[in-house]
Design a protein around this motif. Structure first.
Motif, short mmCIF file in Angstrom:
data_model
loop_
_atom_site.label_atom_id
_atom_site.label_comp_id
_atom_site.label_asym_id
_atom_site.label_seq_id
_atom_site.Cartn_x
_atom_site.Cartn_y
_atom_site.Cartn_z
N GLY A 98 0.81 -1.22 0.00
CA GLY A 98 0.00 0.00 0.00
C GLY A 98 0.85 1.27 0.00
N MET A 112 -2.23 -6.25 0.52
CA MET A 112 -2.77 -4.96 0.97
C MET A 112 -2.40 -3.87 -0.03
N GLN A 152 -6.00 -0.71 2.54
CA GLN A 152 -5.68 -0.17 3.86
C GLN A 152 -6.42 1.15 4.09
N GLY A 162 0.07 4.18 6.71
CA GLY A 162 1.31 3.54 7.13
C GLY A 162 1.18 2.03 7.16
P1 UTP Z 1 8.34 2.12 2.81
O1 UTP Z 1 8.60 2.51 4.20
O2 UTP Z 1 9.53 1.89 1.93
O3 UTP Z 1 7.38 3.23 2.14
O4 UTP Z 1 7.43 0.83 2.81
P2 UTP Z 1 6.90 3.42 0.64
O5 UTP Z 1 5.71 4.34 0.72
O6 UTP Z 1 6.66 2.13 -0.07
O7 UTP Z 1 8.14 4.11 -0.11
P3 UTP Z 1 8.71 5.61 -0.03
O8 UTP Z 1 9.20 5.78 1.39
O9 UTP Z 1 7.58 6.52 -0.40
O10 UTP Z 1 9.82 5.61 -1.05
C1 UTP Z 1 7.81 -0.42 3.29
C2 UTP Z 1 6.71 -1.42 2.95
O11 UTP Z 1 5.49 -1.04 3.58
C3 UTP Z 1 4.46 -0.87 2.59
C4 UTP Z 1 5.19 -0.61 1.29
O12 UTP Z 1 4.37 -0.94 0.19
C5 UTP Z 1 6.40 -1.51 1.44
O13 UTP Z 1 6.09 -2.86 1.17
N1 UTP Z 1 3.58 0.23 2.99
C6 UTP Z 1 4.10 1.45 3.33
C7 UTP Z 1 2.22 0.03 3.00
O14 UTP Z 1 1.74 -1.08 2.66
N2 UTP Z 1 1.42 1.07 3.35
C8 UTP Z 1 1.89 2.28 3.71
O15 UTP Z 1 1.09 3.18 4.04
C9 UTP Z 1 3.27 2.48 3.70
#
Ligand code: UTP
Length: 410
Positions: free
Chosen positions: A100, A149, A180, A206
Protein backbone atom coordinates in the motif's frame (compact mmCIF):
# COMPACT_ATOMS: atom_id res chain seq x y z
CA UNK A 1 -21.75 3.19 3.00
CA UNK A 2 -22.38 5.56 5.91
CA UNK A 3 -25.25 8.06 5.70
CA UNK A 4 -24.89 11.85 5.76
CA UNK A 5 -26.16 11.90 9.37
CA UNK A 6 -23.67 9.29 10.49
CA UNK A 7 -20.83 11.13 8.78
CA UNK A 8 -21.86 14.36 10.48
CA UNK A 9 -21.89 12.68 13.87
CA UNK A 10 -18.51 11.06 13.28
CA UNK A 11 -17.02 14.39 12.21
CA UNK A 12 -18.42 16.29 15.17
CA UNK A 13 -16.71 13.81 17.54
CA UNK A 14 -13.43 14.86 16.00
CA UNK A 15 -14.32 18.54 15.47
CA UNK A 16 -14.00 18.19 11.70
CA UNK A 17 -17.50 19.27 10.57
CA UNK A 18 -15.99 21.60 7.95
CA UNK A 19 -15.46 18.58 5.67
CA UNK A 20 -19.17 18.68 4.88
CA UNK A 21 -19.22 22.42 4.27
CA UNK A 22 -19.87 22.14 0.52
CA UNK A 23 -22.00 18.97 0.69
CA UNK A 24 -25.27 20.62 -0.38
CA UNK A 25 -23.85 21.90 -3.62
CA UNK A 26 -22.31 18.58 -4.72
CA UNK A 27 -23.90 16.29 -7.32
CA UNK A 28 -24.99 12.77 -6.31
CA UNK A 29 -21.75 11.13 -7.45
CA UNK A 30 -19.62 13.61 -5.50
CA UNK A 31 -21.79 13.28 -2.39
CA UNK A 32 -21.32 9.52 -2.48
CA UNK A 33 -17.60 9.88 -2.99
CA UNK A 34 -17.22 12.28 -0.07
CA UNK A 35 -19.16 10.02 2.29
CA UNK A 36 -17.07 7.07 1.19
CA UNK A 37 -13.88 8.95 1.93
CA UNK A 38 -15.17 9.86 5.39
CA UNK A 39 -16.00 6.20 5.99
CA UNK A 40 -12.51 5.07 4.95
CA UNK A 41 -10.64 7.56 7.08
CA UNK A 42 -9.01 6.37 10.27
CA UNK A 43 -9.92 9.34 12.48
CA UNK A 44 -8.46 7.72 15.58
CA UNK A 45 -5.10 8.70 14.16
CA UNK A 46 -5.80 12.30 15.16
CA UNK A 47 -5.02 11.16 18.69
CA UNK A 48 -1.40 11.58 17.65
CA UNK A 49 -1.91 15.24 18.35
CA UNK A 50 -2.48 14.65 22.05
CA UNK A 51 0.20 14.22 24.69
CA UNK A 52 -0.59 10.57 25.50
CA UNK A 53 0.70 9.52 22.12
CA UNK A 54 3.96 11.38 22.71
CA UNK A 55 4.36 9.29 25.85
CA UNK A 56 3.86 6.13 23.78
CA UNK A 57 6.67 7.20 21.45
CA UNK A 58 9.15 7.65 24.31
CA UNK A 59 11.78 4.95 24.42
CA UNK A 60 12.51 2.73 27.42
CA UNK A 61 15.86 1.17 28.31
CA UNK A 62 17.39 -0.33 25.19
CA UNK A 63 19.65 -3.39 25.34
CA UNK A 64 20.99 -5.86 22.77
CA UNK A 65 18.95 -8.98 21.98
CA UNK A 66 20.12 -12.52 21.21
CA UNK A 67 19.14 -13.98 17.84
CA UNK A 68 18.73 -17.50 16.55
CA UNK A 69 21.93 -17.50 14.51
CA UNK A 70 22.66 -19.10 11.18
CA UNK A 71 24.71 -21.80 12.94
CA UNK A 72 21.89 -22.53 15.45
CA UNK A 73 19.54 -22.92 12.51
CA UNK A 74 21.93 -25.24 10.66
CA UNK A 75 22.11 -27.54 13.70
CA UNK A 76 18.32 -27.90 13.88
CA UNK A 77 17.42 -27.53 10.24
CA UNK A 78 15.86 -31.00 9.73
CA UNK A 79 13.55 -30.54 12.67
CA UNK A 80 12.57 -26.95 11.75
CA UNK A 81 12.00 -27.92 8.14
CA UNK A 82 9.73 -30.82 9.05
CA UNK A 83 7.68 -28.67 11.43
CA UNK A 84 7.40 -25.83 8.91
CA UNK A 85 6.33 -28.10 6.05
CA UNK A 86 3.71 -29.70 8.27
CA UNK A 87 2.28 -26.29 9.29
CA UNK A 88 2.12 -25.29 5.61
CA UNK A 89 0.48 -28.55 4.53
CA UNK A 90 -2.04 -28.22 7.37
CA UNK A 91 -2.97 -24.75 6.06
CA UNK A 92 -1.85 -23.04 9.29
CA UNK A 93 0.07 -20.31 7.48
CA UNK A 94 -1.31 -17.44 5.41
CA UNK A 95 0.66 -14.67 3.72
CA UNK A 96 0.22 -10.91 3.79
CA UNK A 97 1.98 -8.72 1.25
CA UNK A 98 2.15 -5.05 2.21
CA UNK A 99 1.85 -3.13 -1.03
CA UNK A 100 0.00 0.00 0.00
CA UNK A 101 3.06 2.28 0.05
CA UNK A 102 3.59 5.11 -2.37
CA UNK A 103 7.15 4.23 -3.34
CA UNK A 104 8.05 7.90 -3.64
CA UNK A 105 11.79 7.29 -3.61
CA UNK A 106 11.63 4.98 -6.61
CA UNK A 107 9.87 7.70 -8.59
CA UNK A 108 7.71 5.24 -10.53
CA UNK A 109 4.15 6.41 -11.09
CA UNK A 110 2.51 2.97 -10.78
CA UNK A 111 2.42 0.60 -7.78
CA UNK A 112 5.98 -0.47 -6.98
CA UNK A 113 5.15 -4.13 -7.63
CA UNK A 114 4.45 -3.29 -11.27
CA UNK A 115 8.04 -2.14 -11.81
CA UNK A 116 9.88 -4.26 -14.38
CA UNK A 117 13.32 -5.21 -13.09
CA UNK A 118 14.03 -7.52 -16.02
CA UNK A 119 16.75 -6.63 -18.51
CA UNK A 120 16.36 -8.96 -21.50
CA UNK A 121 12.80 -9.97 -20.61
CA UNK A 122 10.03 -8.70 -18.37
CA UNK A 123 10.26 -9.55 -14.69
CA UNK A 124 7.98 -7.51 -12.48
CA UNK A 125 8.55 -7.09 -8.75
CA UNK A 126 5.19 -8.78 -8.02
CA UNK A 127 6.18 -11.62 -10.34
CA UNK A 128 9.47 -12.10 -8.50
CA UNK A 129 7.64 -12.39 -5.18
CA UNK A 130 5.13 -14.86 -6.59
CA UNK A 131 8.00 -16.93 -8.04
CA UNK A 132 9.56 -17.00 -4.58
CA UNK A 133 6.33 -18.29 -3.02
CA UNK A 134 5.92 -20.86 -5.80
CA UNK A 135 9.13 -22.58 -4.68
CA UNK A 136 7.39 -23.55 -1.43
CA UNK A 137 4.09 -24.34 -3.16
CA UNK A 138 5.98 -26.74 -5.44
CA UNK A 139 7.60 -28.37 -2.43
CA UNK A 140 4.37 -28.88 -0.45
CA UNK A 141 1.98 -29.31 -3.38
CA UNK A 142 -0.38 -26.85 -1.69
CA UNK A 143 -1.22 -23.23 -2.46
CA UNK A 144 -1.04 -20.75 0.41
CA UNK A 145 -3.58 -17.98 0.86
CA UNK A 146 -2.00 -14.67 -0.10
CA UNK A 147 -3.61 -11.40 1.02
CA UNK A 148 -2.33 -8.30 -0.74
CA UNK A 149 -2.77 -4.96 0.97
CA UNK A 150 -3.21 -2.04 -1.40
CA UNK A 151 -4.25 1.55 -0.77
CA UNK A 152 -7.06 3.68 -2.18
CA UNK A 153 -4.43 5.19 -4.45
CA UNK A 154 -3.12 1.98 -6.04
CA UNK A 155 -5.81 -0.66 -5.57
CA UNK A 156 -7.31 -0.50 -9.04
CA UNK A 157 -3.94 -0.66 -10.80
CA UNK A 158 -2.73 -3.51 -8.61
CA UNK A 159 -5.83 -5.69 -8.94
CA UNK A 160 -5.99 -5.04 -12.69
CA UNK A 161 -2.33 -5.93 -13.12
CA UNK A 162 -2.65 -9.28 -11.35
CA UNK A 163 -5.68 -10.14 -13.48
CA UNK A 164 -3.98 -9.09 -16.70
CA UNK A 165 -0.91 -11.19 -15.84
CA UNK A 166 -3.03 -14.16 -14.81
CA UNK A 167 -1.68 -13.97 -11.26
CA UNK A 168 1.73 -14.97 -12.60
CA UNK A 169 0.66 -18.61 -12.47
CA UNK A 170 -0.56 -18.48 -8.86
CA UNK A 171 -3.99 -19.97 -8.16
CA UNK A 172 -6.35 -16.96 -8.27
CA UNK A 173 -8.63 -18.54 -5.64
CA UNK A 174 -5.80 -18.07 -3.17
CA UNK A 175 -5.14 -14.38 -3.93
CA UNK A 176 -7.15 -11.79 -1.98
CA UNK A 177 -6.89 -8.02 -2.00
CA UNK A 178 -7.75 -5.61 0.79
CA UNK A 179 -7.42 -1.86 0.96
CA UNK A 180 -5.68 -0.17 3.86
CA UNK A 181 -7.27 2.73 5.69
CA UNK A 182 -6.38 6.31 4.91
CA UNK A 183 -5.01 8.89 7.32
CA UNK A 184 -6.11 12.50 6.94
CA UNK A 185 -3.60 15.32 6.50
CA UNK A 186 -4.13 18.22 8.90
CA UNK A 187 -2.97 21.82 9.31
CA UNK A 188 -0.93 22.78 12.34
CA UNK A 189 -4.19 23.36 14.28
CA UNK A 190 -5.34 19.80 13.69
CA UNK A 191 -8.00 20.66 11.08
CA UNK A 192 -8.17 18.23 8.16
CA UNK A 193 -7.30 19.76 4.79
CA UNK A 194 -9.57 19.48 1.75
CA UNK A 195 -8.20 19.23 -1.77
CA UNK A 196 -11.52 20.12 -3.38
CA UNK A 197 -15.17 20.49 -2.38
CA UNK A 198 -15.66 16.73 -2.46
CA UNK A 199 -12.12 15.56 -1.79
CA UNK A 200 -10.40 15.17 1.57
CA UNK A 201 -6.65 15.38 1.75
CA UNK A 202 -5.45 11.96 2.89
CA UNK A 203 -2.74 9.36 2.39
CA UNK A 204 -2.30 5.66 3.29
CA UNK A 205 -2.06 5.30 7.09
CA UNK A 206 1.31 3.54 7.13
CA UNK A 207 2.21 -0.13 7.01
CA UNK A 208 1.23 -0.58 10.69
CA UNK A 209 -2.42 -0.27 9.71
CA UNK A 210 -2.33 -3.66 7.99
CA UNK A 211 -3.90 -5.83 10.68
CA UNK A 212 -6.84 -3.60 11.54
CA UNK A 213 -7.51 -3.18 7.81
CA UNK A 214 -7.34 -6.97 7.30
CA UNK A 215 -9.84 -7.47 10.11
CA UNK A 216 -12.14 -4.74 8.77
CA UNK A 217 -12.09 -6.28 5.29
CA UNK A 218 -13.50 -9.55 6.65
CA UNK A 219 -10.53 -11.47 5.27
CA UNK A 220 -9.12 -12.44 8.65
CA UNK A 221 -12.29 -14.39 9.45
CA UNK A 222 -12.02 -16.16 6.10
CA UNK A 223 -8.41 -17.10 6.77
CA UNK A 224 -9.25 -18.41 10.22
CA UNK A 225 -12.14 -20.45 8.83
CA UNK A 226 -9.61 -22.03 6.49
CA UNK A 227 -7.46 -23.00 9.48
CA UNK A 228 -4.83 -20.24 9.47
CA UNK A 229 -3.07 -19.66 12.79
CA UNK A 230 -0.03 -17.67 11.66
CA UNK A 231 0.54 -14.79 9.27
CA UNK A 232 3.80 -14.36 7.39
CA UNK A 233 3.92 -10.65 6.58
CA UNK A 234 6.36 -9.16 4.07
CA UNK A 235 6.94 -6.00 2.04
CA UNK A 236 6.88 -5.40 -1.68
CA UNK A 237 10.45 -4.09 -1.80
CA UNK A 238 12.57 -7.15 -1.23
CA UNK A 239 12.78 -9.21 -4.42
CA UNK A 240 14.88 -11.91 -2.71
CA UNK A 241 12.39 -12.35 0.15
CA UNK A 242 12.06 -16.01 1.13
CA UNK A 243 8.37 -16.20 1.87
CA UNK A 244 6.60 -19.05 3.69
CA UNK A 245 10.08 -20.32 4.52
CA UNK A 246 9.57 -23.71 6.22
CA UNK A 247 12.74 -23.33 8.32
CA UNK A 248 11.67 -19.93 9.67
CA UNK A 249 8.14 -21.16 10.38
CA UNK A 250 9.42 -24.33 12.05
CA UNK A 251 11.91 -22.44 14.22
CA UNK A 252 9.32 -19.96 15.50
CA UNK A 253 6.68 -22.61 16.18
CA UNK A 254 9.24 -24.77 17.96
CA UNK A 255 10.39 -21.82 20.12
CA UNK A 256 6.89 -21.30 21.52
CA UNK A 257 7.25 -17.53 20.85
CA UNK A 258 4.36 -15.32 19.72
CA UNK A 259 6.26 -14.02 16.71
CA UNK A 260 9.50 -14.03 14.77
CA UNK A 261 11.37 -11.56 12.62
CA UNK A 262 13.91 -12.35 9.95
CA UNK A 263 17.06 -10.28 10.48
CA UNK A 264 20.33 -9.76 8.64
CA UNK A 265 23.67 -8.56 9.99
CA UNK A 266 24.03 -4.86 9.15
CA UNK A 267 26.31 -4.11 6.20
CA UNK A 268 27.97 -1.29 8.19
CA UNK A 269 27.29 0.39 11.56
CA UNK A 270 25.69 3.31 9.73
CA UNK A 271 23.32 1.29 7.53
CA UNK A 272 19.87 2.89 7.50
CA UNK A 273 17.90 -0.01 8.81
CA UNK A 274 15.85 -0.63 11.96
CA UNK A 275 17.51 -3.03 14.40
CA UNK A 276 16.06 -5.52 16.84
CA UNK A 277 16.74 -4.98 20.51
CA UNK A 278 15.20 -5.36 23.94
CA UNK A 279 13.32 -2.37 25.29
CA UNK A 280 12.54 -2.57 28.99
CA UNK A 281 13.08 -6.30 28.64
CA UNK A 282 10.60 -6.73 25.76
CA UNK A 283 11.40 -7.32 22.09
CA UNK A 284 11.50 -4.11 20.09
CA UNK A 285 12.85 -2.40 16.99
CA UNK A 286 14.66 0.92 17.00
CA UNK A 287 14.81 2.87 13.76
CA UNK A 288 18.24 3.93 12.51
CA UNK A 289 17.45 7.61 13.17
CA UNK A 290 16.63 6.86 16.80
CA UNK A 291 19.98 5.23 17.52
CA UNK A 292 22.51 7.18 19.55
CA UNK A 293 26.16 7.36 18.40
CA UNK A 294 27.11 4.93 21.17
CA UNK A 295 24.52 2.39 20.12
CA UNK A 296 25.63 2.57 16.50
CA UNK A 297 29.25 1.74 17.31
CA UNK A 298 28.93 -0.38 20.48
CA UNK A 299 30.64 -3.78 20.15
CA UNK A 300 30.57 -7.03 22.12
CA UNK A 301 33.72 -8.63 23.50
CA UNK A 302 33.94 -10.75 20.31
CA UNK A 303 34.15 -7.55 18.21
CA UNK A 304 30.64 -7.88 16.72
CA UNK A 305 28.28 -4.90 16.71
CA UNK A 306 26.03 -5.08 19.78
CA UNK A 307 23.06 -3.94 17.66
CA UNK A 308 23.78 -5.77 14.47
CA UNK A 309 20.48 -7.38 13.53
CA UNK A 310 18.68 -5.32 10.91
CA UNK A 311 15.03 -6.11 10.15
CA UNK A 312 13.98 -6.88 6.57
CA UNK A 313 10.19 -6.73 6.90
CA UNK A 314 9.58 -10.46 6.98
CA UNK A 315 7.67 -11.42 10.11
CA UNK A 316 5.71 -14.38 11.39
CA UNK A 317 2.88 -13.46 13.76
CA UNK A 318 0.47 -15.66 15.66
CA UNK A 319 -3.07 -14.58 14.80
CA UNK A 320 -4.36 -14.96 18.35
CA UNK A 321 -1.75 -12.52 19.69
CA UNK A 322 -2.44 -10.07 16.86
CA UNK A 323 -6.11 -10.07 17.79
CA UNK A 324 -5.16 -9.17 21.35
CA UNK A 325 -2.83 -6.39 20.17
CA UNK A 326 -5.52 -5.01 17.89
CA UNK A 327 -7.52 -3.94 20.94
CA UNK A 328 -4.68 -1.64 22.04
CA UNK A 329 -3.70 1.71 20.52
CA UNK A 330 -0.65 1.71 18.32
CA UNK A 331 1.79 4.61 18.54
CA UNK A 332 1.23 7.12 15.75
CA UNK A 333 4.09 8.90 14.04
CA UNK A 334 3.60 12.47 12.87
CA UNK A 335 5.59 13.97 10.00
CA UNK A 336 5.57 17.61 8.90
CA UNK A 337 4.83 17.82 5.16
CA UNK A 338 3.94 20.20 2.36
CA UNK A 339 0.27 19.42 1.82
CA UNK A 340 -1.54 20.80 -1.24
CA UNK A 341 -5.00 22.05 -0.27
CA UNK A 342 -8.00 24.21 -1.18
CA UNK A 343 -8.19 27.47 0.77
CA UNK A 344 -11.30 29.36 1.92
CA UNK A 345 -11.46 31.16 -1.42
CA UNK A 346 -11.51 27.73 -3.06
CA UNK A 347 -8.11 28.22 -4.65
CA UNK A 348 -5.81 25.21 -4.92
CA UNK A 349 -2.57 25.96 -3.10
CA UNK A 350 0.70 24.07 -3.47
CA UNK A 351 2.78 25.19 -0.48
CA UNK A 352 6.54 25.63 -0.66
CA UNK A 353 7.02 25.08 3.09
CA UNK A 354 5.55 22.38 5.38
CA UNK A 355 2.04 23.50 6.32
CA UNK A 356 0.77 20.55 8.34
CA UNK A 357 1.11 16.96 9.48
CA UNK A 358 0.65 13.54 7.96
CA UNK A 359 0.29 10.47 10.17
CA UNK A 360 1.58 6.93 10.01
CA UNK A 361 1.36 3.70 11.98
CA UNK A 362 4.40 1.44 11.59
CA UNK A 363 4.49 -2.35 11.62
CA UNK A 364 7.75 -2.26 13.56
CA UNK A 365 5.89 -0.84 16.57
CA UNK A 366 3.92 -4.10 16.75
CA UNK A 367 7.02 -5.98 17.87
CA UNK A 368 7.13 -4.22 21.22
CA UNK A 369 3.49 -5.13 21.75
CA UNK A 370 4.51 -8.82 21.77
CA UNK A 371 5.90 -10.54 24.87
CA UNK A 372 8.21 -12.58 22.66
CA UNK A 373 9.63 -12.17 19.17
CA UNK A 374 12.55 -14.28 17.95
CA UNK A 375 15.13 -12.55 15.74
CA UNK A 376 15.93 -15.21 13.12
CA UNK A 377 19.18 -14.62 11.25
CA UNK A 378 19.35 -15.21 7.50
CA UNK A 379 22.11 -14.87 4.93
CA UNK A 380 21.94 -11.32 3.69
CA UNK A 381 23.22 -11.98 0.17
CA UNK A 382 20.59 -14.68 -0.32
CA UNK A 383 17.52 -13.04 1.18
CA UNK A 384 17.80 -9.28 1.08
CA UNK A 385 17.62 -7.23 -2.10
CA UNK A 386 15.49 -4.19 -1.26
CA UNK A 387 14.36 -1.78 -3.96
CA UNK A 388 13.86 1.70 -2.54
CA UNK A 389 15.72 3.93 -5.03
CA UNK A 390 16.42 3.95 -8.80
CA UNK A 391 20.19 3.60 -8.23
CA UNK A 392 22.81 3.57 -5.48
CA UNK A 393 22.16 1.69 -2.23
CA UNK A 394 18.97 -0.41 -1.98
CA UNK A 395 18.11 0.20 -5.60
CA UNK A 396 17.03 -1.36 -8.86
CA UNK A 397 20.73 -1.60 -9.77
CA UNK A 398 21.85 -3.29 -6.53
CA UNK A 399 18.82 -5.64 -6.54
CA UNK A 400 19.49 -6.73 -10.14
CA UNK A 401 23.04 -7.65 -9.19
CA UNK A 402 21.86 -9.67 -6.19
CA UNK A 403 19.16 -11.43 -8.21
CA UNK A 404 21.75 -12.49 -10.79
CA UNK A 405 24.10 -13.72 -8.08
CA UNK A 406 21.23 -15.89 -6.88
CA UNK A 407 20.65 -17.40 -10.29
CA UNK A 408 17.58 -15.38 -11.34
CA UNK A 409 17.64 -14.77 -15.10
CA UNK A 410 17.03 -11.13 -15.95
P1 UTP B 1 8.34 2.12 2.81
O1 UTP B 1 8.60 2.51 4.20
O2 UTP B 1 9.53 1.89 1.93
O3 UTP B 1 7.38 3.23 2.14
O4 UTP B 1 7.43 0.83 2.81
P2 UTP B 1 6.90 3.42 0.64
O5 UTP B 1 5.71 4.34 0.72
O6 UTP B 1 6.66 2.13 -0.07
O7 UTP B 1 8.14 4.11 -0.11
P3 UTP B 1 8.71 5.61 -0.03
O8 UTP B 1 9.20 5.78 1.39
O9 UTP B 1 7.58 6.52 -0.40
O10 UTP B 1 9.82 5.61 -1.05
C1 UTP B 1 7.81 -0.42 3.29
C2 UTP B 1 6.71 -1.42 2.95
O11 UTP B 1 5.49 -1.04 3.58
C3 UTP B 1 4.46 -0.87 2.59
C4 UTP B 1 5.19 -0.61 1.29
O12 UTP B 1 4.37 -0.94 0.19
C5 UTP B 1 6.40 -1.51 1.44
O13 UTP B 1 6.09 -2.86 1.17
N1 UTP B 1 3.58 0.23 2.99
C6 UTP B 1 4.10 1.45 3.33
C7 UTP B 1 2.22 0.03 3.00
O14 UTP B 1 1.74 -1.08 2.66
N2 UTP B 1 1.42 1.07 3.35
C8 UTP B 1 1.89 2.28 3.71
O15 UTP B 1 1.09 3.18 4.04
C9 UTP B 1 3.27 2.48 3.70
Amino acid sequence: MISFEEAKKQLSTYKQEHLLRYYDELDEEQKKSLLMQIEKIDFSILKALDTKNNEALKRGVIEPIEAVSISDIAKNSDNYHELGIKALKDGKIALVLLAGGQGTRLGFDKPKGMFNIGVTHELFIFECLINNIMKVVDETGKFIHLCIMTSEKNNEDTVGFFREKNYFGYNADYVHFFVQDMAPAVDFNGKIYMEAESRISSSPNGNGGWFSSLVRSGLLDELKKNGAEWLNVFGVDNVLAKIADPLFIGAIIKSGAQSGSKVVPKSSPEERVGVMCLEDGRPSIVEYYEMTGDMITQRNSDGELAYKYGVILNYLFSISKLEEINKQNMPIHTVDKKIPYMNDKREYITPSEPNGHKFEKLILDMINMHDSCIPYEVIREKEFAPIKNPDGADSVVSARKLLEENGVAL
